[in-house]
Design a protein around this motif. Sequence first.
Motif, PDB file in Angstrom:
ATOM      1  N   GLU A 195       0.923  -1.119  -0.041  1.00 48.34           N
ATOM      2  CA  GLU A 195       0.026  -0.114  -0.019  1.00 48.34           C
ATOM      3  C   GLU A 195       1.055   1.300  -0.179  1.00 48.34           C
ATOM      4  OE1 GLU A 195      -1.460   1.462   4.198  1.00 48.34           O
ATOM      5  OE2 GLU A 195      -2.315  -0.632   3.831  1.00 48.34           O
ATOM      6  N   ILE A 196       0.292   2.334  -0.691  1.00 46.80           N
ATOM      7  CA  ILE A 196       0.871   3.579  -0.661  1.00 46.80           C
ATOM      8  C   ILE A 196       0.001   4.700  -0.648  1.00 46.80           C
ATOM      9  CG2 ILE A 196       0.974   3.632  -3.168  1.00 46.80           C
ATOM     10  CD1 ILE A 196       4.099   4.570  -2.708  1.00 46.80           C
ATOM     11  N   ARG A 197       0.487   5.796   0.040  1.00 44.48           N
ATOM     12  CA  ARG A 197      -0.487   7.026   0.064  1.00 44.48           C
ATOM     13  C   ARG A 197      -0.256   7.855  -1.258  1.00 44.48           C
ATOM     14  NH1 ARG A 197      -1.315  12.232   0.627  1.00 44.48           N
ATOM     15  NH2 ARG A 197      -3.243  12.704   1.725  1.00 44.48           N
ATOM     16  N   ILE A 198      -1.134   8.204  -2.097  1.00 48.37           N
ATOM     17  CA  ILE A 198      -1.143   9.032  -3.186  1.00 48.37           C
ATOM     18  C   ILE A 198      -1.800  10.390  -2.904  1.00 48.37           C
ATOM     19  CG2 ILE A 198      -1.630   8.950  -5.553  1.00 48.37           C
ATOM     20  CD1 ILE A 198      -1.465   6.008  -5.454  1.00 48.37           C
ATOM     21  N   ASP A 199      -1.125  11.577  -3.623  1.00 42.91           N
ATOM     22  CA  ASP A 199      -1.777  12.774  -3.416  1.00 42.91           C
ATOM     23  C   ASP A 199      -2.679  12.969  -4.562  1.00 42.91           C
ATOM     24  OD1 ASP A 199      -0.736  13.442  -0.988  1.00 42.91           O
ATOM     25  OD2 ASP A 199       1.090  14.189  -1.948  1.00 42.91           O
ATOM     26  N   ALA A 200      -3.862  12.452  -4.437  1.00 47.62           N
ATOM     27  CA  ALA A 200      -4.709  12.488  -5.532  1.00 47.62           C
ATOM     28  C   ALA A 200      -6.186  11.833  -5.261  1.00 47.62           C
ATOM     29  CB  ALA A 200      -4.427  11.731  -7.119  1.00 47.62           C
ATOM     30  N   SER A 201      -7.202  12.265  -5.792  1.00 46.98           N
ATOM     31  CA  SER A 201      -8.495  11.559  -5.498  1.00 46.98           C
ATOM     32  C   SER A 201      -8.701  10.106  -5.750  1.00 46.98           C
ATOM     33  CB  SER A 201      -9.544  12.370  -6.207  1.00 46.98           C
ATOM     34  OG  SER A 201      -9.586  12.023  -7.586  1.00 46.98           O
ATOM     35  N   PRO A 202      -9.395   9.505  -4.902  1.00 46.25           N
ATOM     36  CA  PRO A 202      -9.434   8.113  -5.137  1.00 46.25           C
ATOM     37  C   PRO A 202     -10.086   7.824  -6.673  1.00 46.25           C
ATOM     38  CG  PRO A 202     -10.643   8.758  -3.037  1.00 46.25           C
ATOM     39  CD  PRO A 202     -10.091   9.950  -3.703  1.00 46.25           C
ATOM     40  N   GLU A 203     -11.059   8.828  -7.198  1.00 42.39           N
ATOM     41  CA  GLU A 203     -11.471   8.786  -8.495  1.00 42.39           C
ATOM     42  C   GLU A 203     -10.314   8.629  -9.416  1.00 42.39           C
ATOM     43  OE1 GLU A 203     -14.756   9.741  -5.828  1.00 42.39           O
ATOM     44  OE2 GLU A 203     -12.688  10.502  -6.145  1.00 42.39           O
ATOM     45  N   ASP A 208      -7.913   9.574   2.292  1.00 43.70           N
ATOM     46  CA  ASP A 208      -6.961   9.851   3.232  1.00 43.70           C
ATOM     47  C   ASP A 208      -6.693  11.351   3.144  1.00 43.70           C
ATOM     48  OD1 ASP A 208      -5.386   8.998   5.464  1.00 43.70           O
ATOM     49  OD2 ASP A 208      -3.787   9.483   4.145  1.00 43.70           O
ATOM     50  N   GLY A 209      -7.561  11.833   4.007  1.00 43.23           N
ATOM     51  CA  GLY A 209      -7.206  13.351   3.773  1.00 43.23           C
ATOM     52  C   GLY A 209      -7.631  13.859   2.623  1.00 43.23           C
ATOM     53  N   ASP A 210      -6.829  14.670   1.871  1.00 39.19           N
ATOM     54  CA  ASP A 210      -6.911  15.207   0.507  1.00 39.19           C
ATOM     55  C   ASP A 210      -6.233  14.432  -0.570  1.00 39.19           C
ATOM     56  OD1 ASP A 210      -4.241  15.456   1.187  1.00 39.19           O
ATOM     57  OD2 ASP A 210      -4.000  17.609   0.633  1.00 39.19           O
ATOM     58  N   GLY A 211      -5.933  13.031  -0.077  1.00 37.11           N
ATOM     59  CA  GLY A 211      -5.456  12.154  -1.209  1.00 37.11           C
ATOM     60  C   GLY A 211      -6.310  10.633  -0.430  1.00 37.11           C
ATOM     61  N   CYS A 212      -5.454   9.649  -0.979  1.00 38.43           N
ATOM     62  CA  CYS A 212      -5.961   8.395  -0.647  1.00 38.43           C
ATOM     63  C   CYS A 212      -4.906   7.300  -0.673  1.00 38.43           C
ATOM     64  CB  CYS A 212      -6.679   7.927  -1.991  1.00 38.43           C
ATOM     65  SG  CYS A 212      -6.066   7.855  -3.418  1.00 38.43           S
ATOM     66  N   VAL A 213      -5.203   6.089  -0.050  1.00 40.78           N
ATOM     67  CA  VAL A 213      -4.190   5.239   0.151  1.00 40.78           C
ATOM     68  C   VAL A 213      -4.597   3.875  -1.017  1.00 40.78           C
ATOM     69  CG1 VAL A 213      -3.412   3.150   1.470  1.00 40.78           C
ATOM     70  CG2 VAL A 213      -3.966   5.513   2.340  1.00 40.78           C
ATOM     71  N   LEU A 214      -3.636   3.653  -1.879  1.00 44.63           N
ATOM     72  CA  LEU A 214      -3.820   2.340  -2.772  1.00 44.63           C
ATOM     73  C   LEU A 214      -3.293   1.034  -2.443  1.00 44.63           C
ATOM     74  CD1 LEU A 214      -4.853   1.573  -5.514  1.00 44.63           C
ATOM     75  CD2 LEU A 214      -2.338   2.246  -6.318  1.00 44.63           C
ATOM     76  N   VAL A 215      -4.162   0.131  -2.125  1.00 45.18           N
ATOM     77  CA  VAL A 215      -3.576  -1.071  -1.806  1.00 45.18           C
ATOM     78  C   VAL A 215      -3.568  -2.006  -3.145  1.00 45.18           C
ATOM     79  CG1 VAL A 215      -3.969  -3.072  -0.344  1.00 45.18           C
ATOM     80  CG2 VAL A 215      -4.508  -0.682   0.534  1.00 45.18           C
ATOM     81  N   HIS A 216      -2.516  -2.750  -3.285  1.00 45.27           N
ATOM     82  CA  HIS A 216      -2.277  -3.919  -4.259  1.00 45.27           C
ATOM     83  C   HIS A 216      -2.223  -5.224  -3.614  1.00 45.27           C
ATOM     84  CE1 HIS A 216      -2.237  -5.462  -8.367  1.00 45.27           C
ATOM     85  NE2 HIS A 216      -1.000  -5.219  -8.376  1.00 45.27           N
ATOM     86  N   HIS A 217      -3.325  -6.133  -4.024  1.00 48.38           N
ATOM     87  CA  HIS A 217      -3.276  -7.442  -3.272  1.00 48.38           C
ATOM     88  C   HIS A 217      -3.424  -8.609  -4.199  1.00 48.38           C
ATOM     89  CE1 HIS A 217      -5.459 -10.556  -0.805  1.00 48.38           C
ATOM     90  NE2 HIS A 217      -4.270 -10.195   0.213  1.00 48.38           N
ATOM     91  N   TYR A 218      -2.618  -9.607  -3.853  1.00 48.93           N
ATOM     92  CA  TYR A 218      -2.845 -10.824  -4.595  1.00 48.93           C
ATOM     93  C   TYR A 218      -2.895 -12.061  -3.765  1.00 48.93           C
ATOM     94  CZ  TYR A 218      -1.589 -14.639  -7.502  1.00 48.93           C
ATOM     95  OH  TYR A 218      -1.753 -15.929  -8.156  1.00 48.93           O
ATOM     96  N   TRP A 247      -7.277  -4.026  -6.464  1.00 49.19           N
ATOM     97  CA  TRP A 247      -6.906  -2.648  -6.141  1.00 49.19           C
ATOM     98  C   TRP A 247      -7.892  -2.263  -5.146  1.00 49.19           C
ATOM     99  CZ3 TRP A 247      -2.352  -1.167  -8.027  1.00 49.19           C
ATOM    100  CH2 TRP A 247      -1.871  -1.474  -9.291  1.00 49.19           C
ATOM    101  N   GLU A 248      -7.465  -1.834  -3.939  1.00 52.79           N
ATOM    102  CA  GLU A 248      -8.291  -1.168  -3.023  1.00 52.79           C
ATOM    103  C   GLU A 248      -8.149   0.124  -2.937  1.00 52.79           C
ATOM    104  OE1 GLU A 248      -8.259  -4.091   0.071  1.00 52.79           O
ATOM    105  OE2 GLU A 248      -8.568  -5.751  -1.320  1.00 52.79           O
ATOM    106  N   GLU A 255       4.485   1.879  -6.239  1.00 52.38           N
ATOM    107  CA  GLU A 255       5.261   3.001  -6.162  1.00 52.38           C
ATOM    108  C   GLU A 255       5.244   3.879  -7.280  1.00 52.38           C
ATOM    109  OE1 GLU A 255       8.984   1.265  -5.101  1.00 52.38           O
ATOM    110  OE2 GLU A 255       8.578   1.351  -3.147  1.00 52.38           O
ATOM    111  N   ARG A 256       4.949   2.793  -8.673  1.00 56.45           N
ATOM    112  CA  ARG A 256       4.957   3.700 -10.129  1.00 56.45           C
ATOM    113  C   ARG A 256       3.813   3.937 -10.149  1.00 56.45           C
ATOM    114  NH1 ARG A 256       7.630  -1.928 -12.817  1.00 56.45           N
ATOM    115  NH2 ARG A 256       9.825  -1.618 -12.258  1.00 56.45           N
ATOM    116  N   VAL A 257       2.625   3.657  -9.734  1.00 61.75           N
ATOM    117  CA  VAL A 257       1.417   4.119  -9.707  1.00 61.75           C
ATOM    118  C   VAL A 257       1.237   5.639  -9.067  1.00 61.75           C
ATOM    119  CG1 VAL A 257      -1.071   4.221  -9.100  1.00 61.75           C
ATOM    120  CG2 VAL A 257       0.143   2.029 -10.056  1.00 61.75           C
ATOM    121  N   LYS A 258       1.841   5.658  -8.112  1.00 56.64           N
ATOM    122  CA  LYS A 258       1.950   7.061  -7.118  1.00 56.64           C
ATOM    123  C   LYS A 258       2.364   7.958  -8.310  1.00 56.64           C
ATOM    124  CE  LYS A 258       4.216   8.913  -3.104  1.00 56.64           C
ATOM    125  NZ  LYS A 258       3.022   9.708  -2.469  1.00 56.64           N
ATOM    126  N   ILE A 259       3.838   7.662  -8.653  1.00 59.02           N
ATOM    127  CA  ILE A 259       4.472   8.614  -9.525  1.00 59.02           C
ATOM    128  C   ILE A 259       3.768   9.105 -10.627  1.00 59.02           C
ATOM    129  CG2 ILE A 259       6.351   8.887 -10.920  1.00 59.02           C
ATOM    130  CD1 ILE A 259       8.092   6.940  -9.105  1.00 59.02           C
TER     131      ILE A 259
END
Length: 176
Positions: free
Chosen positions: A13-21, A116-126, A111-112, A167-171
């Motif tokens: 999981e990683i925090r991303i400074d972007a909307s969940p959408e 999270d505040g003004d961003g979101c947390v992205l979780v990738h699970h397998y 992908w979940e 990490e790449r998705v965040k970038i």
Amino acid sequence: MTSNGTTFEVRAEIRIDASPEAVYDTVTDLGRSGEWSPECTGGEWVEGRPGRVGSIFRGDNLRKPEVVQWAPVIRGHWSTEALVVEAVRPSVFRWVILNSTRGQQESTWSWEIRPDGDGCVLVHHYRLGRLTEGLAKIFAGLDEAGRERFVKEWNAKLGEDVRATVERVKIIVEKG
């Protein structure tokens, strides 16, 4: 295989400074998968409405020769078909890998996304429960020590892959 019936399970999981959408729309764009995945080079919808539960997509993949070199796995290009089993924008996108007769296997990716505040947390699970068709063939050719080594080393490889992916998705998403 663990006592709970799980062969592989990894999560990052990683925090991303972007909307969940924005994050959901990015990670569900199959054609862009090669931008963030260490193995998936892209994909396309082959049945149903894109992104909807019940739809099937083909994932195109490329595995390099040096990945867990001793393991008797596919090298080079290959494809899988997957069935979308959950799609709730902007919070979850989950799919299972199909076998050669389009039956569902216990091979589930997701992908979940949670606000999270003004961003979101992205979780990738397998998670892989029972062995897939391909892994059953591989395991049949290995002794017990080989199977244990395979599970340990492949789980580590998968863990690295999902970490690199988020990490790449965040970038990508944060660059816009």
